[in-house]
Design an enzyme around this catalytic site. Structure first.
Site, PDB file in Angstrom:
ATOM      1  N   ARG A  68      40.420  43.390  36.396  1.00 29.73           N
ATOM      2  CA  ARG A  68      39.008  43.670  37.112  1.00 29.73           C
ATOM      3  C   ARG A  68      38.552  42.235  37.101  1.00 29.73           C
ATOM      4  NH1 ARG A  68      33.949  45.541  34.340  1.00 29.73           N
ATOM      5  NH2 ARG A  68      32.828  46.523  35.962  1.00 29.73           N
ATOM      6  N   HIS A  72      36.587  40.755  40.513  1.00 30.04           N
ATOM      7  CA  HIS A  72      35.219  40.394  40.397  1.00 30.04           C
ATOM      8  C   HIS A  72      35.072  38.849  40.841  1.00 30.04           C
ATOM      9  CE1 HIS A  72      32.924  43.580  38.568  1.00 30.04           C
ATOM     10  NE2 HIS A  72      33.870  44.237  38.954  1.00 30.04           N
ATOM     11  N   ASN A 100      28.507  42.710  36.286  1.00 26.80           N
ATOM     12  CA  ASN A 100      29.248  41.977  35.228  1.00 26.80           C
ATOM     13  C   ASN A 100      28.677  41.968  33.847  1.00 26.80           C
ATOM     14  OD1 ASN A 100      31.055  41.187  37.350  1.00 26.80           O
ATOM     15  ND2 ASN A 100      29.958  39.319  37.732  1.00 26.80           N
TER      16      ASN A 100
END
Length: 324
Positions: A68, A72, A100
């Site tokens: 992830r 991101h 986040n």
């Protein structure tokens, strides 16, 4: 006649300009290479792999967290390690952005990998490349496919809180918003559906799926009830539930089977199978695991190519949390 001549000249000049742009773009992309560290740091990949394997063995969920981080990172300013930067007096980093905050994790593992890599090759391997390799090694550690990682990214010297808030797809996104968010990064709808299969591993917080399991109708009733047990209608925002209840720590195609059975955990998950244009692809992935893994590999390589810094752009950070 003069007008015709100038139009032709303009057209030719424009064509030349576009051709030069394409050549420049291809040259920049070509700077990424699977053998980028073969001479400068030949043990880089094996060092990263061993560290990832150790971290995932210690906590299975970490594999999903490292994957992830790469996602991101790439969706904000391109794959440049910006997601790893802490806030400074001159800019606010991306860690406190809505998608986040209290969500992305694994920074300590990245710090440990960077420390080990620095010990064998000082200021040679970028944090952005570490994220790309760690994502691959995490998938492999959880039983998923391997792929050749293109390398040579350099690290940004800044981050973008605003872009993190605007460009990372929300778990509440509808299908059209998901397609648009990925298209903005040069990724196809097929890439989007395949990359969403990363939700075959990992967990999500109650706060991002509460509305779905209590209010939506395109959800299996028994599934909703089971998830509600760990996600009360109020409170417990940070309680976790697996994105894939069947095999939460195995990288497989169960995510798509869940969608077909209306057992997608988040709103954005179930949007992929909700009477829309992506239903047929979800059906295919649910019954053809090899097609899913093949398309996932293609998609994540494409994602890793989003606007990398190469050549003399950016820097090679000594510490992934701060600029040099």
């Amino acid at each position: 006649m003069a007008n015709s001549f100038s139009l032709t000249t303009f057209s030719s000049s424009s064509s030349l300009f576009i051709a030069l742009l394409l050549i420049f773009s291809a040259a920049a992309s070509a700077q990424l290479s699977s053998t980028f560290y073969s001479t400068s740091c030949p043990n880089a990949l094996s060092t990263i792999q061993a560290a990832v394997q150790s971290a995932v063995a210690n906590e299975k969920r970490m594999g999903a967290s490292l994957l992830r981080l790469h996602f991101h990172d790439c969706f904000v300013q391109g794959c440049d390690g910006s997601v790893l930067l802490d806030d400074t007096s001159s800019f606010t980093g991306e860690k406190t952005a809505g998608p986040n905050q209290n969500s992305i994790r694994g920074f300590d593992v990245v710090d440990n990998i960077k420390k080990q890599v620095e010990a064998i090759c000082n200021q040679t391997v970028s944090c952005a490349d570490i994220l790309a390799v760690a994502a691959r090694d995490s998938v492999v550690a959880l039983g998923g496919p391997s792929w050749t990682v293109q390398l040579g990214r350099r690290d940004s010297t800044t981050a973008s809180l605003s872009q993190a808030n605007s460009d990372i797809p929300s778990p509440n996104s509808n299908l059209s918003a998901l397609i648009s968010a990925f298209s903005k990064k040069g990724l196809s709808t097929n890439d989007m559906v395949a990359l969403s299969g990363a939700h075959t591993i990992g967990q999500a917080r109650c706060t991002v799926f509460r509305t779905r399991v209590y209010n939506e109708t395109n959800i299996d009733a028994s599934f909703a009830t089971s998830v509600q047990g760990n996600c009360p209608s109020t409170g417990g925002d940070n309680n976790l539930s697996p994105l894939d209840l069947q095999t939460p720590t195995t990288f497989d195609n169960d995510y798509y089977t869940n969608l077909v059975n209306k057992k997608g955990l988040m709103h954005s998950d179930q949007q992929l199978f909700n009477g829309g244009s992506t239903d047929s692809l979800v059906n295919t992935y649910s019954t053809n695991p090899s097609r899913f893994t093949s398309d996932f590999v293609t998609a994540i390589v494409n994602m890793g190519n989003i606007s990398p810094l190469t050549g003399t752009q950016g820097e090679i950070r000594l510490n992934c949390r701060k600029t040099n």
